[in-house]
Design a protein around this motif. Structure first.
Motif, PDB file in Angstrom:
ATOM      1  N   ILE A  61      -8.459  -1.035   1.393  1.00  0.00           N
ATOM      2  CA  ILE A  61      -7.375  -0.314   1.232  1.00  0.00           C
ATOM      3  C   ILE A  61      -7.791   1.085   0.879  1.00  0.00           C
ATOM      4  O   ILE A  61      -6.676   2.166   0.615  1.00  0.00           O
ATOM      5  N   VAL A  62      -8.813   1.000   0.739  1.00  0.00           N
ATOM      6  CA  VAL A  62      -9.187   2.521   0.434  1.00  0.00           C
ATOM      7  C   VAL A  62     -10.725   2.842   1.493  1.00  0.00           C
ATOM      8  O   VAL A  62     -11.040   2.039   2.028  1.00  0.00           O
ATOM      9  N   GLY A  63     -11.298   4.071   1.381  1.00  0.00           N
ATOM     10  CA  GLY A  63     -11.927   4.387   2.449  1.00  0.00           C
ATOM     11  C   GLY A  63     -12.956   4.479   1.573  1.00  0.00           C
ATOM     12  O   GLY A  63     -13.163   4.881   0.878  1.00  0.00           O
ATOM     13  N   GLN A  80     -14.836   2.345   8.534  1.00  0.00           N
ATOM     14  CA  GLN A  80     -13.891   2.942   9.491  1.00  0.00           C
ATOM     15  C   GLN A  80     -12.551   3.752   9.309  1.00  0.00           C
ATOM     16  O   GLN A  80     -12.118   4.299   9.978  1.00  0.00           O
ATOM     17  N   PHE A  81     -11.888   3.058   8.431  1.00  0.00           N
ATOM     18  CA  PHE A  81     -10.147   3.753   9.064  1.00  0.00           C
ATOM     19  C   PHE A  81      -9.602   2.110   7.409  1.00  0.00           C
ATOM     20  O   PHE A  81     -10.119   1.532   6.522  1.00  0.00           O
ATOM     21  N   ILE A  82      -8.229   3.170   7.308  1.00  0.00           N
ATOM     22  CA  ILE A  82      -7.582   2.259   5.947  1.00  0.00           C
ATOM     23  C   ILE A  82      -6.514   0.977   6.688  1.00  0.00           C
ATOM     24  O   ILE A  82      -6.112   1.617   7.353  1.00  0.00           O
ATOM     25  N   ALA A  83      -6.031  -0.177   6.432  1.00  0.00           N
ATOM     26  CA  ALA A  83      -5.293  -0.523   6.691  1.00  0.00           C
ATOM     27  C   ALA A  83      -4.544  -1.942   5.984  1.00  0.00           C
ATOM     28  O   ALA A  83      -5.326  -1.961   5.054  1.00  0.00           O
ATOM     29  N   ARG A 126      -4.272  10.328  -1.599  1.00  0.00           N
ATOM     30  CA  ARG A 126      -5.566  10.719  -2.341  1.00  0.00           C
ATOM     31  C   ARG A 126      -6.423  10.275  -2.434  1.00  0.00           C
ATOM     32  O   ARG A 126      -8.031  10.409  -3.430  1.00  0.00           O
ATOM     33  N   THR A 127      -6.919   8.955  -3.131  1.00  0.00           N
ATOM     34  CA  THR A 127      -7.544   7.899  -3.736  1.00  0.00           C
ATOM     35  C   THR A 127      -9.084   8.132  -2.153  1.00  0.00           C
ATOM     36  O   THR A 127      -9.983   8.380  -2.802  1.00  0.00           O
ATOM     37  N   ALA A 128      -8.289   8.143  -1.024  1.00  0.00           N
ATOM     38  CA  ALA A 128      -9.368   8.178   0.185  1.00  0.00           C
ATOM     39  C   ALA A 128     -10.118   9.576   0.150  1.00  0.00           C
ATOM     40  O   ALA A 128     -11.110  10.181   0.491  1.00  0.00           O
ATOM     41  N   ASP A 129      -9.284  10.863   0.020  1.00  0.00           N
ATOM     42  CA  ASP A 129      -9.554  12.369  -0.050  1.00  0.00           C
ATOM     43  C   ASP A 129     -10.711  12.226  -1.883  1.00  0.00           C
ATOM     44  O   ASP A 129     -11.897  13.151  -1.325  1.00  0.00           O
ATOM     45  N   VAL A 161       1.193  -1.038  -0.026  1.00  0.00           N
ATOM     46  CA  VAL A 161       0.172  -0.156   0.192  1.00  0.00           C
ATOM     47  C   VAL A 161       0.694   0.831   0.402  1.00  0.00           C
ATOM     48  O   VAL A 161       1.878   1.353   0.802  1.00  0.00           O
ATOM     49  N   ASP A 162       0.531   2.135  -0.937  1.00  0.00           N
ATOM     50  CA  ASP A 162       1.965   3.737  -1.003  1.00  0.00           C
ATOM     51  C   ASP A 162       0.530   4.614   0.259  1.00  0.00           C
ATOM     52  O   ASP A 162      -0.929   4.546  -0.503  1.00  0.00           O
ATOM     53  N   CYS A 163       1.710   4.984   0.556  1.00  0.00           N
ATOM     54  CA  CYS A 163       0.915   6.460   1.320  1.00  0.00           C
ATOM     55  C   CYS A 163      -0.060   7.497   1.082  1.00  0.00           C
ATOM     56  O   CYS A 163      -0.773   7.550   0.807  1.00  0.00           O
TER      57      CYS A 163
END
Length: 323
Positions: A148-150, A155-158, A68-71, A61-63
């Motif tokens: 890995i995406v919101g 509730q969280f990305i992991a 960016r994807t979640a935003d 997973v790239d930070c």
């Protein structure tokens, strides 16, 4: 929906590297242990409203991409449904029929959960899977989802290889159509075993005979025996095909046409026309379906005992008899 409230989820979260507590800082979260690599303020950034709890040094997973994807997801306006979900009801049942096997097993899982407010963790839960809607609408169950995406139901990305929850913290885990997309499914199942309370339940669905369906993020397939060995530290409550040889043939026809025409649309069109192949699943005896299933399920209870090599060989339930 029966999603756990953000504060309840936040109290459970731990550092994915060392599993220590977290503290809130400007721009995100960080580990409370001074020797941890993620001790710096904001080491785990926020992506929109989702904390990104990934050990980036040990993950694909790239930070930046995760943020960016979640935003984009957080700021996007709701739009019309896509894919099969956008089709009229009759056509939707042709291209994406209801997963009755999942519905039956999730119902059994929900009825087996203890206490007044059990916690169900959904691994890879960016969308509500086919046949598992009941888990999200049971008022007794608190659902915690991550991917890995919101998404509206996470509730969280992991990264599932390092689940940022304490050991023995959830009552059940749902992992549907996920284990083929992780690099090390045995490690992910070990993490599922770790976060489950004693006697906790797991429900998994994983492909056996399916073509690649997520490009570079599709890695693994399991036979029925291989799937059982993957969950060797669980007591089996139920297991078997989700979909049989007819569905598997439908996948193959779809992808054959794609290859001949270089067109995914053409493949999907032929798949729609030949939907009746799926009905052949009902005519195939279970032992033959086991050897030729499109996908398999496993419903089990956490155990401290592990299946031996001899037991997994003897487990085979297919139609092939050794000479």
């Amino acid at each position: 929906m029966a999603l756990a409230d953000p504060e309840t989820t936040r109290r459970l979260l731990v550092c994915p590297r060392c599993r220590s507590g977290l503290t809130d800082t400007t721009g995100g979260l960080n580990c409370t242990v001074s020797t941890c690599a993620y001790r710096s303020p904001g080491a785990f950034p926020m992506a929109g409203r989702w904390p990104v709890l990934v050990d980036f040094e040990r993950s694909v997973v790239d930070c930046g991409e995760a943020v960016r994807t979640a935003d984009r997801t957080d700021t996007a306006r709701p739009g019309p449904a896509g894919g099969a979900d956008a089709l009229p009801a009759l056509l939707r049942r042709v291209f994406k029929p209801p997963n009755r096997i999942a519905a039956q097993n999730v119902d059994l899982l929900l009825r087996s959960l203890p206490g007044p407010a059990p916690t169900l963790l959904v691994v890879g839960g960016a969308t509500v899977g086919n046949g598992v809607n009941a888990a999200y609408h049971d008022p007794r169950v608190q659902v915690i989802g991550f991917d890995i995406v919101g998404s509206p139901v996470t509730q969280f990305i992991a990264d599932a290889h390092q689940i940022p929850l304490p050991s023995a913290s959830v009552d059940a885990v749902l992992v549907q159509a996920v284990l083929e997309h992780v690099l090390d499914p045995h490690l992910v199942v070990a993490e599922i075993h770790r976060v489950l309370k004693g006697g906790g339940l797991v429900y998994a669905e994983t492909p056996f005979l399916q073509q690649v369906h997520a490009g570079a993020h599709d890695f693994t397939r399991f036979t029925a025996s291989g799937h059982r060995y993957l969950f060797r530290r669980f007591e089996e409550l139920a297991a078997g095909p989700v979909a049989g040889p007819g569905t598997q043939l439908l996948w193959s026809v779809d992808h054959l046409v794609r290859g001949l025409t270089r067109s995914a649309l053409a493949g999907r069109a032929v798949r729609g026309l030949m939907f009746w192949l799926r009905a052949l699943d009902r005519l195939v005896p279970p032992e033959y379906a086991t050897d030729d299933a499109s996908a398999l399920f496993f419903l089990g209870r956490r155990s401290d005992r592990e299946l031996t090599a001899q037991e997994i060989v003897a487990y085979y339930r297919g139609a092939q008899v050794s000479a």
